[in-house]
Design a protein around this motif. Sequence first.
Motif, mmCIF file in Angstrom:
data_model
loop_
_atom_site.group_PDB
_atom_site.id
_atom_site.type_symbol
_atom_site.label_atom_id
_atom_site.label_comp_id
_atom_site.label_asym_id
_atom_site.label_seq_id
_atom_site.Cartn_x
_atom_site.Cartn_y
_atom_site.Cartn_z
ATOM 1 N N GLN A 23 16.733 18.009 1.818
ATOM 2 C CA GLN A 23 17.035 17.650 2.493
ATOM 3 C C GLN A 23 17.650 16.165 2.922
ATOM 4 O OE1 GLN A 23 12.583 14.866 2.560
ATOM 5 N NE2 GLN A 23 12.661 15.447 4.725
ATOM 6 N N GLY A 24 17.579 16.026 3.758
ATOM 7 C CA GLY A 24 18.846 14.672 4.339
ATOM 8 C C GLY A 24 18.920 14.155 5.714
ATOM 9 N N THR A 25 19.431 13.559 5.976
ATOM 10 C CA THR A 25 19.348 12.544 7.533
ATOM 11 C C THR A 25 20.226 12.620 8.334
ATOM 12 O OG1 THR A 25 18.117 10.728 5.929
ATOM 13 C CG2 THR A 25 18.546 10.510 8.311
ATOM 14 N N VAL B 280 25.347 15.130 7.806
ATOM 15 C CA VAL B 280 23.654 14.609 7.136
ATOM 16 C C VAL B 280 24.332 14.124 6.151
ATOM 17 C CG1 VAL B 280 21.876 15.696 6.452
ATOM 18 C CG2 VAL B 280 23.079 16.892 8.498
ATOM 19 N N SER B 281 23.730 12.979 5.843
ATOM 20 C CA SER B 281 23.959 12.010 4.732
ATOM 21 C C SER B 281 22.295 12.973 3.767
ATOM 22 C CB SER B 281 23.533 10.792 4.755
ATOM 23 O OG SER B 281 24.181 10.213 5.951
ATOM 24 N N THR C 264 28.458 12.740 1.871
ATOM 25 C CA THR C 264 27.507 13.606 3.474
ATOM 26 C C THR C 264 27.927 15.406 3.408
ATOM 27 O OG1 THR C 264 29.563 13.117 4.093
ATOM 28 C CG2 THR C 264 28.244 11.484 5.003
ATOM 29 N N GLY D 43 19.364 9.794 12.755
ATOM 30 C CA GLY D 43 17.956 9.214 11.976
ATOM 31 C C GLY D 43 17.065 10.445 11.676
ATOM 32 N N GLU D 44 16.878 11.015 12.071
ATOM 33 C CA GLU D 44 15.980 12.123 11.923
ATOM 34 C C GLU D 44 16.529 12.809 10.225
ATOM 35 O OE1 GLU D 44 13.892 14.633 14.694
ATOM 36 O OE2 GLU D 44 13.596 12.405 15.705
ATOM 37 N N SER D 45 15.110 13.378 10.214
ATOM 38 C CA SER D 45 15.236 14.025 8.762
ATOM 39 C C SER D 45 15.807 15.546 8.916
ATOM 40 C CB SER D 45 14.223 13.684 7.940
ATOM 41 O OG SER D 45 14.036 14.908 6.873
#
Lengths: 324, 570, 354, 354
Positions: free
Chosen positions: C299-301, C316-317, C323, C337-339
């Motif tokens: 999972q990431g943001t 994606v972080s 990243t 900003g969303e996951s």
Amino acid sequence: QAPAPYDATPQLVAAAQKEGKVVWYSATDVQVAEKLARAFEAKYPGIKVQVERSGAERIFQRINQEYGSKIYNADVVETSDAVHFLHFKKQGWLQPAVPADVAKFWPKEYRDADGQYAAYRAHLSVIAYNTKLVPKEQAPKSHADLLDPKWSGKMVKAHPGYSGTIMTGTQALSQSPLGWGYFEQLGKQKVMQVQSSTEPPKKLAAGERPVMADGNEYNVFLLKESGVPIEPVYAPEGTPLVVGNGAILKNAANPNAAKLFYHFMFTREAQQLNSDVGGLRSFHPEVKEKAGRVPLSQIKLLNSDPARLDPETIKKKYEEYFGT
Amino acid sequence: MSVALPDAPVSIARPPIRIDLLRPAFYALAALLVVLVVLPLAWLAYYSVTKDGQFTLANFATLVTDNTLRKPFGIAVGMALGVGALSCAVATPLAWLVARTDLPGRRIVRALITASFVTPPFLGAIAWEILAAPNSGLLNVFWRQLTGAQPYDALVNIYSFGGLVFAIACYTFPYVFTLVANGLDRVPSDLEDASSILGARGWTTLRKVTLPLVLPAMLAGSLIAILQALTMFGSPAILALPAGFHVITTKIWSLFQFPPKPGLAAAASLPLLLITVLLLQGKSWILGRKGYTVLGGKSGEPRVTRLRGWTPLALAFAFLVLSLTVLLPYAALAKAALTRNGVDGLTLHHFHFVFFEFSATRLAMWNTFLLGFSTATLGTGIALLTAYMVSRNPVRGAHWLGMLATAPVAIPGIVLGVGLFLTYSHPQLMLYGTLWILLIAFLTIEMPAGYQQMAAAFQGIHPELEEASRILGASRLKTLRLITAPLLRTSVIATWCFVFIGTIRELSATILLTTANTKLVSVIIYDLNESGDMGAISVLGIMLLLVSFAVVILANRLPLLGGPRLPALR
Amino acid sequence: MGFLELDGLSKRYAGAAVVKDLTLSVDKGQLVCLLGPSGCGKTTTLRLIAGFLEPDAGEIRVGGRRISAPGATEAPERRNMSMIFQSYALWPHMTVFDNVAYGLKLRGLPKHDAQQRADTILAVTRLSQLAQRYPGELSGGQQQRVSLARALVVEPETLLLDEPLSNLDANLREEMRFEIRRLHDKYRYTTVYVTHDQAEAMTTADLIVVMNQGVIEQAGTPEEIYQRPRTEFVARFIGGTNVFRGRWDGTDGVACGNGLVLRCGSGEFGGGGDTAVSVRHHDIRLAPTRPEGVTNVVQGTVARQIYLGSHRDYLVSLADGETVRAVTPSHLSVPPGESVWLHLPPEHCRALAQ
Amino acid sequence: MGFLELDGLSKRYAGAAVVKDLTLSVDKGQLVCLLGPSGCGKTTTLRLIAGFLEPDAGEIRVGGRRISAPGATEAPERRNMSMIFQSYALWPHMTVFDNVAYGLKLRGLPKHDAQQRADTILAVTRLSQLAQRYPGELSGGQQQRVSLARALVVEPETLLLDEPLSNLDANLREEMRFEIRRLHDKYRYTTVYVTHDQAEAMTTADLIVVMNQGVIEQAGTPEEIYQRPRTEFVARFIGGTNVFRGRWDGTDGVACGNGLVLRCGSGEFGGGGDTAVSVRHHDIRLAPTRPEGVTNVVQGTVARQIYLGSHRDYLVSLADGETVRAVTPSHLSVPPGESVWLHLPPEHCRALAQ
Ligand SMILES: Nc1ncnc2c1ncn2[C@@H]1O[C@H](COP(=O)(O)OP(=O)(O)OP(=O)(O)O)[C@@H](O)[C@H]1O
Ligand SMILES: Nc1ncnc2c1ncn2[C@@H]1O[C@H](COP(=O)(O)OP(=O)(O)OP(=O)(O)O)[C@@H](O)[C@H]1O
Ligand SMILES: [Mg+2]
Ligand SMILES: [Mg+2]
């Protein structure tokens, strides 16, 4: 020993015509030399005269070079520097020959005892002034007058390092009673120094300087006769005489034509032409000076001995007094 | 849409490659330069160390110890540097005005400067005597009339160190001018644009970008000017002596008077060679690793600066320079040509004399222009090839050719004349008395100026333009002919004119080498000078000017040498 | 034995080696692409082959004949090659037509034939209208095409191209690339093609050579280079990749932090345990929710999202700040900003021994 | 009112109009990309803005002040702009450092500051090692970066970039693109950016201007240009598209021959009935068998297939010989000669009035 005098015999003319050409290395003014050549060609048709005109030193240098590399271009040579002929003679490059006129008319001191050369022409190194800038009564009359402070910065003079005429003149004056002291004082007069002895008269003509301390007399004549306000001065201390010799070269390619031309050079006709067109002095007694020229006989002459000439000392002393 | 190449019935053959002529050309060129340059130089060296066939160092000892020889050296070097600096200071702004601004009449200015170049320096010196001699000089006379100053007061005095530097610079600055103007023609406008968009004003761009890019040309030009001044004889002979000092050439000249000391004269010219080498070294040291070439083809017309309010000032400057170098001197000569010495009233006597009475004129004219053309054509070819070899260095040791080609500049003409005379008047190789020896002499004398000009031009051509041709199969020489030479068009023409004019005005060496059948105009002028015939001299000088001028204009207009629609090259 | 062979080639400028011990063999009729970062020595290599530079060591052979070696380099004009220069090197004093016809004239082609061939190639490169212009009157791209036409028209044995299409727009670039390949196939040149554009290399080359700092990192077919990069450099350089560092667990998994254990479908695992895993941007799947029934998920943001038209480029972080870049079809849009969940299919995970 | 305004700008060269009646308004701080085929007038436009050329008609205003008009053009040096030239235009007699520091010196920056800033930008453009070299000693890409550094270091009001990255490799290009955007955002320049690379334009620009033959075809945001091209030219030029010609059936369908009736999700239908439909390469789905339950389907034969690494590029011939380009993920491989089904989803079919 000098050979017997010779004339322009028909045989000589025929032999010369066969050769068809003569090469003359001359230091005489180009217009005069060309005229003389044309006159010869007119008199002896079929013989072309190739005039190789240059300054005296150039001719001397050229003959040295040519003989050094065994090139024998020149048939007859003539320069205004008497010293050259001593050198030629020493080298054994000259062909003895005495034209009849020389034998007949020439004073002994103006021809070589061995008949190797003779004085073809002469000119003087004179004082002169611009008559427009200097009234006759104020004009210098003698060498001594030139030392007057009023002539400071107003004189022009040629350089012995560049002009054979001036070299000879300097020698003559320094050996005269005037001596080196004269030059030492003249050196303080802010003299304008030029190279060639032909230049001071021109500077006078242009009005750049009113008085010349030395320079060619014949240029003065020619300018004067073309209307320039210029007048020579024959100083009582004496005027240096510069002798220009002529000679036939031993290895001449055209020996007969050379002989004929050499003969012609000393005829009255040729000498008269030299005088009329070139303003040169002649030792031929039958030559008539143009009107207005002071005859040689009325001038006190200063002779110099080319054999005793020491150019090194003269140049050195000169540089000491005049700065160049 | 897709267009297909036609199926060639026969595929294209490899380009026909014959033997590479480069190496033979290199050796031929090297041999030629050796003959032209090394022979007379070797003679010089030989004479300087021998006396009557014996080895001696006496001449050099004299050189070191004799103050009357050392001093003229110092003065000559000072004079030459002065001439170089003055030439540069005058020529560079003028070149810029002419090449890069909207100065009205800039083509005329360019042409007239070429004219000032045609003038033999000693003729210029004579003209300046007429103009600025302290008493008789027209300028001084005029000034006295204007201000009522006393007789013998003078505004300007040409008989002075400054006067001499000025009179020489008048006739050497065109070297710098032509080189710099040609260089400026080639600076791509992009480079200047890049500077101005960053906020540099016209002046800054000029100083930081444009002028540095023509530095090679400037240096080459100054180098020629300096060396020319150093070895010039005519002008110092006329002006230095009245000013009361010697330069080395007038001193050397007096060494040829009786009793001649050719050994010492030769020894005295060798330090000049040393100075040349030093100057050349200095030049390459200044240029260093920096680049001066930009690949052509990507930018538009050279940028033209609008002078706007500065126009009058610029015009005044151009007019001043032209007045001093061309208009005034030729006006003085014209006056001399139309009047008799010191006598009032106009006359055509001198014209009549020169054209109808003086037998030598026609032959001399013919010889002069024949030699001018052949020397210019051959000399330009040799200079081009040499500069190519040196700048592209295709064969090891090519840079020596550059040294060789520049060396003659250090030998005073008179000394060189003697060397050439000795070399070519052997019974086995008897060129003396023919035009050949003059051709050789001119080629030797003009080689440095021609070579420097071409070398500077090569600095501005990117080698990739040549490589692009070679990879398509053109040999080096073919590339030189088809690509490089046309790219250097303006420089090639300029070099041709340089050599042509140089030939026509050369005097000091030729005077020893001419004979009655091989007379040249400059020699006639010299002879006439000895007999004081100012009028005839002026007539000949003016004639020389007109004819050369016509030739130069023709050379620049010849359609063969560049059609009207060719774009600005760089 | 290849047709064009570089053997231990080295070249130094002012002491610094720019090309180091380069060995490469190219068969007759092959089209080789040289790829590599700016300043890695591509142009230098090309200039060595053309004969403008002499190698400091090594040699070049063509058809078995040695043409370059220290002190014995044959002149460029004898090599029957043709080249496009990175700087174009057009002759400013010749028209476009003359520039192009130059090589034909050198080959002594009859005037008529030369004219025809030049006209044809000018049409191909879309320059017919400009034949009578001078290079200074052309735009950058037009100049580049003149350079291309000039090199192609002579049908050389070997064709050297130094970034021949860098100043053309995408459509024209594709068209020209196609023409280059077509002419190459038709006349069987051997071509060495320097480019920065991977797509160009992938679509045109028979053989891709990836250079780095003067040495060859890997040489192979486009598929090989893309699918089986031998080093991290090559993986990163060609096609864009994410490299995860971790420890090999002895089977096919590499533990990479963030709780992510990547099962790798190919590659070599590092002997000492340290292993990198390369996953290409295009191979990563992105989903707003956790995908079911698959491994290699993390999972990431979304840190950044760029619209590319046909795709979107995501940065994606992950939890620890690392990243990951992923490129997805453009219809899937997740704002920054969303996951999101990343799925890295094992068949696209390639292990690289360090 | 925009910050930089071009108003009815025209420029002719030797009679031929190169820029025609160009009108464009750019807000302060915007980054505009000029896109267009080679020779369409991009460089000319840039040079007009910079003031190197004087317009033949129209005018240019910056911040409301007129800076260019026929006969009244302000000098480039007074515009506080900075430019990258397509030809780099580096000064060959200055080192890299001097080239870069030149603009700073002109601005009278203290020596120390200038040094520091030049060093920073050199580091950003990866040139620190080369600061003391002369341009002639650099590779093509290195030269381009010097040109970039020189333009960026001065922080101008307006920045003009003419293909600043064409000679860089993909990674460096991306990095530099990013730097340009970062500096642009940081110092709020107004930037006009000429490029051939659509990805570059899409990712960097606030506004894309598509030019063709001296006129603006369309100006808009990247999404607008890509998704709603107004003309066939724009559609083809940006992103690559297939254009089918047919007759509008009055509803949302266009009959295109081959028995294909394309239902279009967007666009304008031609009034006269003649309508073109644009479908992007990336939006076409390819399947070996006929997809079920969808419209807009047609069968064809694979004519060519090129491996691009992340994708495959297909050329498919339809029954009547027309060809369609499709780009699909690379895992789907159909060899040339085989039959395939193309699915053109209606939401990606855009009608273009002729
Ligand atoms: N000096 C000139 N004389 C005549 N035409 C010119 C001149 N300079 C440019 N052109 C023409 O103007 C047109 C526009 O040139 P410009 O350089 O603006 O194109 P561009 O859009 O930058 O192209 P590219 O992408 O190839 O660099 C081109 O067709 C070119 O041929
Ligand atoms: N004359 C030179 N002196 C010193 N170094 C040089 C010289 N010419 C090139 N270099 C260096 O050699 C290296 C390789 O240059 P080359 O031109 O081969 O690179 P390239 O791979 O073509 O790069 P690019 O993609 O940027 O064109 C570069 O780092 C460059 O700086
Ligand atoms: Mg390169
Ligand atoms: Mg452009």
